[in-house]
Write a protein that holds these residues in place. Structure first.
Motif, PDB file in Angstrom:
ATOM      1  N   LEU A 265       0.830  -1.197   0.000  1.00  0.00           N
ATOM      2  CA  LEU A 265       0.000   0.000   0.000  1.00  0.00           C
ATOM      3  C   LEU A 265       0.868   1.253   0.000  1.00  0.00           C
ATOM      4  O   LEU A 265       0.575   2.224  -0.713  1.00  0.00           O
ATOM      5  CB  LEU A 265      -0.930  -0.013   1.206  1.00  0.00           C
TER       6      LEU A 265
ATOM      7  N   VAL B 139       2.084   1.854  -3.445  1.00  0.00           N
ATOM      8  CA  VAL B 139       1.013   2.366  -4.306  1.00  0.00           C
ATOM      9  C   VAL B 139       0.778   3.848  -4.034  1.00  0.00           C
ATOM     10  O   VAL B 139       0.651   4.656  -4.967  1.00  0.00           O
ATOM     11  CB  VAL B 139      -0.284   1.554  -4.089  1.00  0.00           C
ATOM     12  N   LEU B 140       0.737   4.234  -2.757  1.00  0.00           N
ATOM     13  CA  LEU B 140       0.491   5.627  -2.407  1.00  0.00           C
ATOM     14  C   LEU B 140       1.606   6.539  -2.901  1.00  0.00           C
ATOM     15  O   LEU B 140       1.360   7.700  -3.254  1.00  0.00           O
ATOM     16  CB  LEU B 140       0.329   5.760  -0.893  1.00  0.00           C
ATOM     17  N   GLU B 141       2.825   6.029  -2.908  1.00  0.00           N
ATOM     18  CA  GLU B 141       3.974   6.819  -3.341  1.00  0.00           C
ATOM     19  C   GLU B 141       4.259   6.663  -4.830  1.00  0.00           C
ATOM     20  O   GLU B 141       5.269   7.177  -5.325  1.00  0.00           O
ATOM     21  CB  GLU B 141       5.216   6.427  -2.530  1.00  0.00           C
ATOM     22  N   LYS B 142       3.383   5.950  -5.538  1.00  0.00           N
ATOM     23  CA  LYS B 142       3.524   5.735  -6.994  1.00  0.00           C
ATOM     24  C   LYS B 142       4.849   5.046  -7.338  1.00  0.00           C
ATOM     25  O   LYS B 142       5.464   5.307  -8.370  1.00  0.00           O
ATOM     26  CB  LYS B 142       3.435   7.069  -7.749  1.00  0.00           C
TER      27      LYS B 142
ATOM     28  N   TRP C 274      -8.166  -3.554  -2.456  1.00  0.00           N
ATOM     29  CA  TRP C 274      -7.328  -2.368  -2.670  1.00  0.00           C
ATOM     30  C   TRP C 274      -6.360  -2.520  -3.845  1.00  0.00           C
ATOM     31  O   TRP C 274      -5.586  -1.622  -4.114  1.00  0.00           O
ATOM     32  CB  TRP C 274      -6.549  -2.050  -1.395  1.00  0.00           C
TER      33      TRP C 274
ATOM     34  N   VAL D 158      -1.912   7.880   7.123  1.00  0.00           N
ATOM     35  CA  VAL D 158      -3.015   7.219   6.425  1.00  0.00           C
ATOM     36  C   VAL D 158      -4.024   6.757   7.469  1.00  0.00           C
ATOM     37  O   VAL D 158      -3.657   6.131   8.465  1.00  0.00           O
ATOM     38  CB  VAL D 158      -2.509   6.008   5.605  1.00  0.00           C
TER      39      VAL D 158
ATOM     40  N   GLY E 292      -8.885  13.052   0.509  1.00  0.00           N
ATOM     41  CA  GLY E 292      -9.010  12.044  -0.533  1.00  0.00           C
ATOM     42  C   GLY E 292      -9.088  10.629   0.023  1.00  0.00           C
ATOM     43  O   GLY E 292      -8.694  10.354   1.157  1.00  0.00           O
ATOM     44  N   LYS E 293      -9.588   9.744  -0.829  1.00  0.00           N
ATOM     45  CA  LYS E 293      -9.812   8.365  -0.386  1.00  0.00           C
ATOM     46  C   LYS E 293      -8.534   7.531  -0.310  1.00  0.00           C
ATOM     47  O   LYS E 293      -8.553   6.448   0.267  1.00  0.00           O
ATOM     48  CB  LYS E 293     -10.821   7.682  -1.307  1.00  0.00           C
ATOM     49  N   GLU E 294      -7.440   8.004  -0.864  1.00  0.00           N
ATOM     50  CA  GLU E 294      -6.199   7.260  -0.704  1.00  0.00           C
ATOM     51  C   GLU E 294      -5.708   7.317   0.731  1.00  0.00           C
ATOM     52  O   GLU E 294      -5.148   6.360   1.241  1.00  0.00           O
ATOM     53  CB  GLU E 294      -5.118   7.805  -1.654  1.00  0.00           C
ATOM     54  N   ARG E 295      -5.939   8.466   1.399  1.00  0.00           N
ATOM     55  CA  ARG E 295      -5.466   8.631   2.776  1.00  0.00           C
ATOM     56  C   ARG E 295      -6.557   8.379   3.806  1.00  0.00           C
ATOM     57  O   ARG E 295      -6.245   8.189   4.991  1.00  0.00           O
ATOM     58  CB  ARG E 295      -4.883  10.029   2.974  1.00  0.00           C
TER      59      ARG E 295
ATOM     60  N   ARG F  68      -9.294   5.717   4.240  1.00  0.00           N
ATOM     61  CA  ARG F  68      -9.616   4.472   3.566  1.00  0.00           C
ATOM     62  C   ARG F  68     -10.669   3.654   4.322  1.00  0.00           C
ATOM     63  O   ARG F  68     -10.441   3.241   5.467  1.00  0.00           O
ATOM     64  CB  ARG F  68      -8.349   3.619   3.391  1.00  0.00           C
TER      65      ARG F  68
END
Length: 662
Positions: free
Chosen positions: A132, A135-138, A167, A367, A391-394, A396
């Motif tokens: 995760l 993913v969050l940090e690309k 996820w 998060v 936002g929904k990334e942080r 969840r």
């Protein structure tokens, strides 16, 4: 056994061979040392080396792997110095746990490995948290974690796979299907034939490989990893194999039919791959001998260095200190040190929301995870409006997977992030209990990895919600070294302690009483500030007796003091682990009469611990026996009349009068 070299060059094929040979030769040496009493325990991976070696060498070296007992090839594949590895197995200080844990129960961020705990299944959720973070940090990375066929029966297996699928986390879940969980054969563990049958049910791809064919494992993991880096999602990879020795050496193998050993001996991963390389002309007898001698020399040198290291000399100070990551709070942020600022009247729940929001602004790596916390705002509306801002990334929403979400919090910590996990009710924490008390609490002590996780716990009775929505379970956690436990009683501390919990890099269990959410309010500073963890505060001052309490108990005590015009100290502990011994000492020595009050049940509650400490350290200051007032030693009943009897409030007056009359 068929090997398909595809386009792999000779050097790559030989690299795999050396990777496969090394753990086998180490194992053979360890079995000798075990018989000599120089190693206390050994979990053999002989016959299964191709899985860990093939999968490890197929990854980038900065991608995390979470191995189990029989994955020695992960550690050797990541070039861990053998002297440190051997020292770890011997319990030496130069091992990765300073002698505090054994075998492969350790991690090393330098080598991007997170070691197991004995409960097996929790590994899988931690892998999800690591993925995760990527993913969050690309970051285009993949994480690999292992499970045996036995461990896959644990609830953690289901939770981790479910969360990873929901996820779309780039995790390869490798199931080492060797036919046995210790002595229990597969037919007594599950009714399906293969684990790949499970993949579609979770909405994920499932692949099966010959776990004894190192080239097939390597090629499959390499192909999957390349794909997952660009198209993040989880994959279940089942590796069919067999364990040629006992679960651990002391358990033996009498429970395994001899014909199975004979069958699988023909599929030995080292022997078969070596023979194929010789037949193909990739490996010569000279080179074969050279590789073996080089590895054996490396083993002997590693043992020489490890053997020279003495066994640990106990240090009381170091043992206690290492339970937590060292941390000095920023005192400039604390109200107690003069951080005055404009304040607005806020309810308890709004103060918590305010602290959470400002912490999200202060720590972009934070998060939030929990059931219904996103658009719905949580059942108590603490996170209402957070999705619009962060936002929904942080922020969840999670499935009902408490264990997996707490484990994911540790995984996020490993990658340098902070995590908050909201338990919908404190009662539900039982479903994530193992992750908290065995993973979060012990990881820094074991291998220096802190768990930067805050677990929010809506707690307490008073709403006639019955046995499963009203429990006060703080004592479960105050008994667990490595955790910090806070429990505010008022809005200003609720915000300050929550902000302090996020500032602290150690795991914090944050209790918030549901009945205080909308029933009390007070001036709360508008800006960001912290309340020091570990420091109590006087909610009321007096010279007749001392009531030591926290949470709702502060309000019960204050109400009674006003009704009786009591000249009493009311000491609000605020933090239950570590609790403020000096503040307790001061009020005891000042008044000599002490009552300890808490909503938790009496037996095993923190009041007993504080009473014992006072008796041991302040006995000469006492003018009367210490009194404890707490809830009944029963489950919490549903009917309001029964709940009222259960709670300590109506017994508080009698106890105070008895103490004053002594």
């Amino acid at each position: 056994m068929n090997f398909d070299r595809k386009d792999y060059a000779n050097d790559e094929l030989l690299h795999l061979y050396k990777g496969l040979l090394k753990p086998r030769l180490i194992e053979e040496k360890m079995l000798i040392l075990l018989r000599q009493g120089k190693v206390s325990k050994w979990f053999s991976g002989i016959g299964q080396e191709a899985i860990s070696v093939g999968s490890t060498l197929a990854l980038h070296e900065d991608e995390y792997i979470l191995p189990l007992h029989r994955n020695l090839g992960v550690f050797t594949g990541r070039h861990i110095p053998l002297d440190r590895l051997f020292a770890q197995w011997q319990g030496k200080t130069t091992g990765y746990t300073k002698g505090r844990d054994r075998s492969f129960h350790f991690g090393t961020n330098e080598h991007h490995i997170v070691g197991m705990i004995s409960h097996l299944g929790p590994q899988l959720a931690v892998a999800g948290g690591i993925a995760l973070a990527d993913v969050l940090e690309k970051r285009h990375k993949v994480t690999v974690t292992y499970s045996g066929d036995g461990g896959a029966s644990e609830g953690d297996f289901h939770e981790a796979l479910n969360v990873a699928a929901v996820w779309q986390l780039p995790v390869i879940f490798i199931i080492e299907n060797n036919g046995y969980g210790l002595s229990t054969p597969s037919r007594e563990q599950f009714r399906f034939r293969y684990f790949i049958d499970k993949g579609p049910a979770y909405g994920m791809e499932a692949v099966q490989v010959d776990g004894n064919n190192v080239l097939e494992v390597y090629d499959t993991v390499k192909r999957l990893a390349e794909d997952l880096r660009q198209n993040p999602r989880p994959v279940l990879l089942e590796a069919l194999t067999f364990r040629m020795r006992g679960h651990e050496e002391a358990s033996g193998t009498k429970y395994v039919p001899q014909e199975l050993f004979e069958e699988w001996a023909q599929k030995d991963p080292v022997v078969n791959y070596e023979k194929w390389l010789l037949d193909e002309g990739v490996l010569s007898e000279t080179l074969r001998h050279q590789f073996r001698e080089q590895i054996k020399a490396e083993i002997e040198e590693g043992l020489r260095v490890a053997d020279a290291v003495p066994m640990p000399t106990p240090s009381l100070e170091e043992e206690v200190a290492d339970m937590y990551r060292p941390f000095e709070p920023d005192t400039a942020l604390q109200l107690e040190t003069g951080n005055s600022q404009p304040a607005t009247d806020k309810r308890f729940v709004d103060a918590i929301s305010d602290g959470l929001r400002q912490s999200m602004e202060r720590y972009p790596e934070l998060v939030l995870m929990g059931q219904d916390i996103a658009d719905y705002g949580g059942v108590f509306k603490v996170t209402e409006g957070f999705v619009a801002q962060f936002g929904k990334e942080r922020v969840r929403n999670t499935p009902l997977c408490e264990s997996a979400i707490v484990g994911a919090g540790l995984g996020l910590s490993i990658k340098g992030k902070k995590a908050m996990v909201e338990m919908q009710f404190a009662d539900f924490v039982t479903c994530g209990f193992n992750q908290i008390v065995n993973n979060l609490a012990k990881s820094h002590y074991r291998w220096g990895q802190n768990a930067d996780v805050v677990v929010r716990m809506p707690t307490g009775a008073g709403s006639a919600a019955g046995p499963f929505h009203s429990q006060s379970n703080e004592a479960w956690f105050t008994h667990t070294p490595g955790l910090k436990v806070v429990y505010p009683s008022n809005p200003v501390d609720a915000k300050g302690l929550l902000c302090a919990a996020f500032e602290d890099p150690n795991p914090v269990i944050y209790f918030e009483h549901k009945m205080l959410y909308r029933s009390i309010s007070g001036p709360v500073p508008d800006g960001y500030y912290t309340t020091p963890i570990g420091k109590a505060a006087l909610a009321r001052e007096g010279d007749t007796l001392s009531i030591i309490t926290y949470g709702m108990g502060v309000h019960w005590a204050t109400q009674l003091a006003e009704e009786l015009s009591l000249d009493a100290d009311i000491l609000d502990l605020r933090t239950l682990l570590p609790w403020d011994e000096e503040a307790v000492r001061r009020t005891v020595e000042k008044n000599g009469r002490v009552l300890i009050l808490h909503e938790d049940t009496l037996t095993g509650g923190i009041g007993g611990e504080i009473a014992a400490w006072i008796a041991e350290n302040c006995f000469t200051a006492l003018d009367a026996p210490i009194q404890r007032v707490a809830s009944l030693d029963t489950a919490i009943p549903f009917a309001p009349s029964l709940e009222k009897q259960f709670l300590p409030q109506q017994r508080l007056r009698t106890a105070v009068e008895k103490l004053l009359a002594y």
